[in-house]
Design an enzyme around this catalytic site. Structure first.
Site, PDB file in Angstrom:
ATOM      1  N   GLY A 104       0.832  -1.193   0.000  1.00  0.00           N
ATOM      2  CA  GLY A 104       0.000   0.000   0.000  1.00  0.00           C
ATOM      3  C   GLY A 104       0.868   1.245   0.000  1.00  0.00           C
ATOM      4  N   CYS A 105       0.314   2.358  -0.451  1.00  0.00           N
ATOM      5  CA  CYS A 105       1.118   3.585  -0.574  1.00  0.00           C
ATOM      6  C   CYS A 105       1.545   4.119   0.795  1.00  0.00           C
ATOM      7  CB  CYS A 105       0.363   4.634  -1.371  1.00  0.00           C
ATOM      8  SG  CYS A 105      -1.294   5.007  -0.764  1.00  0.00           S
ATOM      9  N   HIS A 106       0.585   4.349   1.696  1.00  0.00           N
ATOM     10  CA  HIS A 106       0.945   4.821   3.038  1.00  0.00           C
ATOM     11  C   HIS A 106       1.863   3.816   3.730  1.00  0.00           C
ATOM     12  CE1 HIS A 106      -1.966   8.108   2.963  1.00  0.00           C
ATOM     13  NE2 HIS A 106      -2.901   7.254   2.588  1.00  0.00           N
TER      14      HIS A 106
END
Length: 307
Positions: free
Chosen positions: A113-115
């Site tokens: 995931g990005c975060h």
């Protein structure tokens, strides 16, 4: 020629992957006409006959897509949340100890995931090296451009009639149940989830993740952390970079790129860890292509925008 199928190529992640791969002469993109994009039989045929497939789908649809695969040699890179902590799946962050070797032969790859990518890049090395303990209570802020919210959010922010409230940063995921938390905890070996506050702001792409540490939390100094990052990230698309813009750190500094920078600021009493990258690059599509390159035995930055 590597045969590639993108299941869900109409979303922001799928579009960026398609854009990057369409420029490569070693890739044959297997495309479905628009009227067959949701046809299960047509999708199943593509998933089983491609060398590698990217799933750019909601979680439930990604699980369904995997169930359609019968070819044991078919490689899948899932960009959804569905399989990031699942047994039998390799987490697609090759810069972490041991994962590059696993990715070289994996058939089921869960794209980060990005975060989570920003948080894990900062915390995992420090836990692994014993600089911070696995029982630490962490606070994390993550600033992202609105493209991370997909087509609907992009349309909202780019509408000429948008709400004036969208002109200021907005904190979300207020119940502390963000979907990236499980992978953040597992990949960092933490005993408890951090207090995590994601923030979306009025710019298209770029991400800046920050984690704060106090002296009593750290087995060492600020300089020890800087050295740890420089030694840990000697290969791959993550590097140490503590340059600033006259004392400021912009979340858009790595917009349009597929690499990531980590850094440590402050003093021995109060330390701020910061990672910078593009939420659509190393936070999504760029990471997915990097994983594909490694799996196919190619230089990992092939077709990517680095520096």
């Amino acid at each position: 020629m590597i045969k590639v199928f993108i299941d869900g190529s109409a979303g922001t992640t799928g579009l960026r992957i398609r854009e990057r791969l369409s420029e490569r002469k070693d890739i044959e993109l297997m495309l479905l006409p628009d009227e067959l994009r949701k046809d299960i039989s047509a999708r199943a045929e593509m998933l089983n006959n491609s060398d590698i497939s990217f799933l750019c789908l909601p979680d439930a649809a990604a699980v369904e897509a995997v169930s359609l695969i019968q070819n044991p040699n078919a490689v899948v890179i899932d960009t959804s949340t569905a399989h990031r902590t699942a047994e039998g799946w390799t987490y697609g962050m090759p810069e972490l100890s041991g994962l590059r070797e696993q990715l070289g032969s994996a058939t089921r790859i869960a794209n980060p995931g990005c975060h989570a990518s920003g948080f894990i890049s900062l915390v995992r090395p420090l836990v692994e090296l014993g600089i911070i303990g696995s029982d630490i209570a962490l606070f994390c802020y993550s600033l992202t451009g609105y493209s991370g919210g997909g087509k609907k959010m992009i349309a909202e922010y780019e509408s000429p009639d948008r709400s004036p409230l969208l002109s200021a940063p907005r904190v979300y995921a207020l119940p502390q149940a963000h979907k990236h938390l499980p992978e953040m905890v597992k990949l960092c070996g933490l005993e408890k989830a951090p207090v995590f506050s994601p923030i979306v702001a009025s710019y298209y792409s770029g991400m800046e993740v920050s984690v704060s540490l106090m002296r009593e939390d750290v087995n060492g100094t600020l300089e020890d952390i800087r050295t740890a990052y420089k030694d840990y990230y000697k290969s791959g698309l993550i590097r140490y970079d503590d340059s600033t813009e006259d004392g400021f750190i912009s979340a858009a500094a790595y917009s349009g790129r597929d690499d990531m920078a980590v850094a440590a600021f402050g003093c021995d009493d109060r330390i701020t860890l910061i990672s910078r990258f593009d939420n659509l690059g190393k936070g999504a599509s760029g990471a997915a292509i990097q994983n594909m390159n490694i799996r196919m035995g190619l230089p990992e930055d092939t077709g990517l925008v680095i520096r």
